[in-house]
Design a protein around this motif. Structure first.
Motif, PDB file in Angstrom:
ATOM      1  N   ASP A 162     114.399  86.143  54.008  1.00 37.53           N
ATOM      2  CA  ASP A 162     114.766  85.933  52.600  1.00 37.53           C
ATOM      3  C   ASP A 162     113.563  85.489  51.774  1.00 37.53           C
ATOM      4  N   ASP A 163     112.720  84.626  52.347  1.00 39.39           N
ATOM      5  CA  ASP A 163     111.506  84.191  51.643  1.00 39.39           C
ATOM      6  C   ASP A 163     110.593  85.375  51.354  1.00 39.39           C
ATOM      7  N   TRP A 164     110.408  86.241  52.363  1.00 36.87           N
ATOM      8  CA  TRP A 164     109.553  87.407  52.180  1.00 36.87           C
ATOM      9  C   TRP A 164     110.159  88.370  51.170  1.00 36.87           C
ATOM     10  N   GLN A 165     111.480  88.573  51.234  1.00 41.83           N
ATOM     11  CA  GLN A 165     112.139  89.482  50.300  1.00 41.83           C
ATOM     12  C   GLN A 165     111.996  88.981  48.859  1.00 41.83           C
ATOM     13  N   ARG A 166     112.068  87.675  48.670  1.00 40.57           N
ATOM     14  CA  ARG A 166     111.874  87.099  47.337  1.00 40.57           C
ATOM     15  C   ARG A 166     110.461  87.388  46.835  1.00 40.57           C
ATOM     16  N   ALA A 167     109.464  87.186  47.699  1.00 44.61           N
ATOM     17  CA  ALA A 167     108.076  87.452  47.316  1.00 44.61           C
ATOM     18  C   ALA A 167     107.886  88.930  46.950  1.00 44.61           C
ATOM     19  N   LEU A 168     108.471  89.818  47.750  1.00 39.79           N
ATOM     20  CA  LEU A 168     108.388  91.246  47.430  1.00 39.79           C
ATOM     21  C   LEU A 168     109.008  91.538  46.070  1.00 39.79           C
ATOM     22  N   SER A 169     110.195  90.981  45.838  1.00 39.68           N
ATOM     23  CA  SER A 169     110.893  91.214  44.570  1.00 39.68           C
ATOM     24  C   SER A 169     110.099  90.707  43.377  1.00 39.68           C
ATOM     25  N   GLU A 170     109.327  89.660  43.569  1.00 40.32           N
ATOM     26  CA  GLU A 170     108.536  89.080  42.482  1.00 40.32           C
ATOM     27  C   GLU A 170     107.228  89.834  42.234  1.00 40.32           C
ATOM     28  N   CYS A 171     106.808  90.657  43.185  1.00 38.47           N
ATOM     29  CA  CYS A 171     105.501  91.328  43.071  1.00 38.47           C
ATOM     30  C   CYS A 171     105.559  92.842  42.929  1.00 38.47           C
ATOM     31  N   VAL A 172     106.604  93.452  43.424  1.00 41.08           N
ATOM     32  CA  VAL A 172     106.687  94.913  43.449  1.00 41.08           C
ATOM     33  C   VAL A 172     107.531  95.392  42.265  1.00 41.08           C
ATOM     34  N   PRO A 173     107.050  96.390  41.530  1.00 40.63           N
ATOM     35  CA  PRO A 173     107.848  96.944  40.427  1.00 40.63           C
ATOM     36  C   PRO A 173     109.213  97.426  40.940  1.00 40.63           C
ATOM     37  N   PRO A 174     110.272  97.216  40.156  1.00 40.60           N
ATOM     38  CA  PRO A 174     111.632  97.559  40.607  1.00 40.60           C
ATOM     39  C   PRO A 174     111.791  98.983  41.131  1.00 40.60           C
ATOM     40  N   LYS A 175     111.108  99.965  40.531  1.00 44.89           N
ATOM     41  CA  LYS A 175     111.315 101.346  40.970  1.00 44.89           C
ATOM     42  C   LYS A 175     110.746 101.623  42.360  1.00 44.89           C
ATOM     43  N   PHE A 176     109.881 100.725  42.871  1.00 47.46           N
ATOM     44  CA  PHE A 176     109.306 100.888  44.208  1.00 47.46           C
ATOM     45  C   PHE A 176     109.811  99.840  45.203  1.00 47.46           C
ATOM     46  N   LEU A 177     110.724  98.984  44.758  1.00 48.16           N
ATOM     47  CA  LEU A 177     111.130  97.843  45.591  1.00 48.16           C
ATOM     48  C   LEU A 177     111.843  98.264  46.869  1.00 48.16           C
ATOM     49  N   GLU A 178     112.805  99.167  46.790  1.00 51.10           N
ATOM     50  CA  GLU A 178     113.554  99.554  47.995  1.00 51.10           C
ATOM     51  C   GLU A 178     112.649 100.199  49.034  1.00 51.10           C
ATOM     52  N   LEU A 179     111.751 101.062  48.601  1.00 44.67           N
ATOM     53  CA  LEU A 179     110.776 101.678  49.500  1.00 44.67           C
ATOM     54  C   LEU A 179     109.947 100.608  50.199  1.00 44.67           C
ATOM     55  N   ASN A 180     109.463  99.644  49.440  1.00 41.78           N
ATOM     56  CA  ASN A 180     108.625  98.597  50.010  1.00 41.78           C
ATOM     57  C   ASN A 180     109.417  97.663  50.912  1.00 41.78           C
ATOM     58  N   LYS A 181     110.674  97.434  50.606  1.00 42.11           N
ATOM     59  CA  LYS A 181     111.517  96.626  51.508  1.00 42.11           C
ATOM     60  C   LYS A 181     111.695  97.341  52.852  1.00 42.11           C
ATOM     61  N   ARG A 182     111.871  98.664  52.813  1.00 38.63           N
ATOM     62  CA  ARG A 182     111.986  99.437  54.066  1.00 38.63           C
ATOM     63  C   ARG A 182     110.681  99.366  54.849  1.00 38.63           C
ATOM     64  N   ALA A 183     109.553  99.538  54.156  1.00 38.56           N
ATOM     65  CA  ALA A 183     108.246  99.485  54.830  1.00 38.56           C
ATOM     66  C   ALA A 183     108.019  98.113  55.456  1.00 38.56           C
ATOM     67  N   PHE A 184     108.393  97.065  54.739  1.00 35.30           N
ATOM     68  CA  PHE A 184     108.246  95.711  55.254  1.00 35.30           C
ATOM     69  C   PHE A 184     109.076  95.536  56.528  1.00 35.30           C
ATOM     70  N   ALA A 185     110.347  95.921  56.474  1.00 32.93           N
ATOM     71  CA  ALA A 185     111.239  95.759  57.621  1.00 32.93           C
ATOM     72  C   ALA A 185     110.749  96.546  58.831  1.00 32.93           C
ATOM     73  N   LEU A 186     110.322  97.784  58.616  1.00 28.25           N
ATOM     74  CA  LEU A 186     109.822  98.600  59.724  1.00 28.25           C
ATOM     75  C   LEU A 186     108.514  98.048  60.273  1.00 28.25           C
ATOM     76  N   GLY A 187     107.670  97.522  59.391  1.00 31.29           N
ATOM     77  CA  GLY A 187     106.415  96.895  59.840  1.00 31.29           C
ATOM     78  C   GLY A 187     106.675  95.657  60.672  1.00 31.29           C
ATOM     79  N   ARG A 188     107.662  94.887  60.279  1.00 27.84           N
ATOM     80  CA  ARG A 188     108.019  93.681  61.035  1.00 27.84           C
ATOM     81  C   ARG A 188     108.533  94.042  62.424  1.00 27.84           C
ATOM     82  N   GLU A 189     109.276  95.139  62.514  1.00 28.68           N
ATOM     83  CA  GLU A 189     109.839  95.585  63.793  1.00 28.68           C
ATOM     84  C   GLU A 189     108.802  96.258  64.690  1.00 28.68           C
ATOM     85  N   ALA A 190     107.740  96.800  64.109  1.00 26.57           N
ATOM     86  CA  ALA A 190     106.766  97.593  64.865  1.00 26.57           C
ATOM     87  C   ALA A 190     106.064  96.762  65.920  1.00 26.57           C
TER      88      ALA A 190
END
Length: 190
Positions: A162-190
């Motif tokens: 949740d902390d990381w998702q908040r930081a992403l939401s505060e830094c990434v433009p809304p139109k790219f947020l979902e893409l970046n959330k997916r990249a973050f989650a997949l990177g964390r799992e890698a």
């Protein structure tokens, strides 16, 4: 908390500025004093770039000296090797396995070193190397390598998703947020 020093290194155009913003934001949200340097290098010409992120109870300067980086986050293997003198003993490298040819390799003056990961291991460097490019493509865009790297780096920090998702939401433009959330989650799992 003692100060922590993180270097983000790569090649111009890979998104190191956004990566440093996300990292700086989560650290600020956690209450740390944070200093982030400007991007240094030929960032608009595909050259080597470096950003310093420092945090702690009180941080006076964003500059990290040789042998003082706790983490080196690298967008490409040769950049990880280039900046190793800045890694402190016991520090960690988190790197994309991608290889981007620098100008001397492109012109044929030099060869790209073929065994950088093995050289780091032989030198005793604690390196976590993964294919962030493929992870980003799986998320929907190869341009999300930066956030895939942040997702992978997040495993070494004590912050919640949740902390990381908040930081992403505060830094990434809304139109790219979902893409970046997916990249973050997949990177964390890698």
């Amino acid at each position: 908390m003692k100060s922590m020093n993180i270097m983000i290194v790569g090649v111009g155009g890979q998104g190191s500025l956004l990566a440093s913003k996300v990292l700086g934001r989560i650290l600020m949200n956690a209450g740390y004093d944070v200093k982030v340097s400007e991007v240094h290098g030929m960032s608009q010409r595909g050259g080597s770039v470096v950003t310093f992120v420092r945090c702690g109870d009180s941080v006076a300067s964003p500059v990290i000296d040789r042998g003082q980086a706790d983490y080196i986050v690298s967008f490409e293997l040769l950049e990880a090797a280039r900046w190793l003198p800045w890694l402190r003993k016991g520090g960690k490298v988190v790197s994309n396995s991608q290889q981007i040819d620098p100008m001397p390799v492109i012109t044929g003056a030099k060869d790209y070193p073929s065994d950088l990961a093995e050289q780091m291991a032989a030198a005793g460097v604690d390196a976590d190397i993964f294919d962030a490019f493929s992870v980003a493509e799986s998320a929907g865009s190869s341009k999300a390598v930066n956030i895939a790297l942040m997702g992978h780096l997040s495993k070494y920090f004590p912050f919640s998703d949740d902390d990381w998702q908040r930081a992403l939401s505060e830094c990434v433009p809304p139109k790219f947020l979902e893409l970046n959330k997916r990249a973050f989650a997949l990177g964390r799992e890698a």
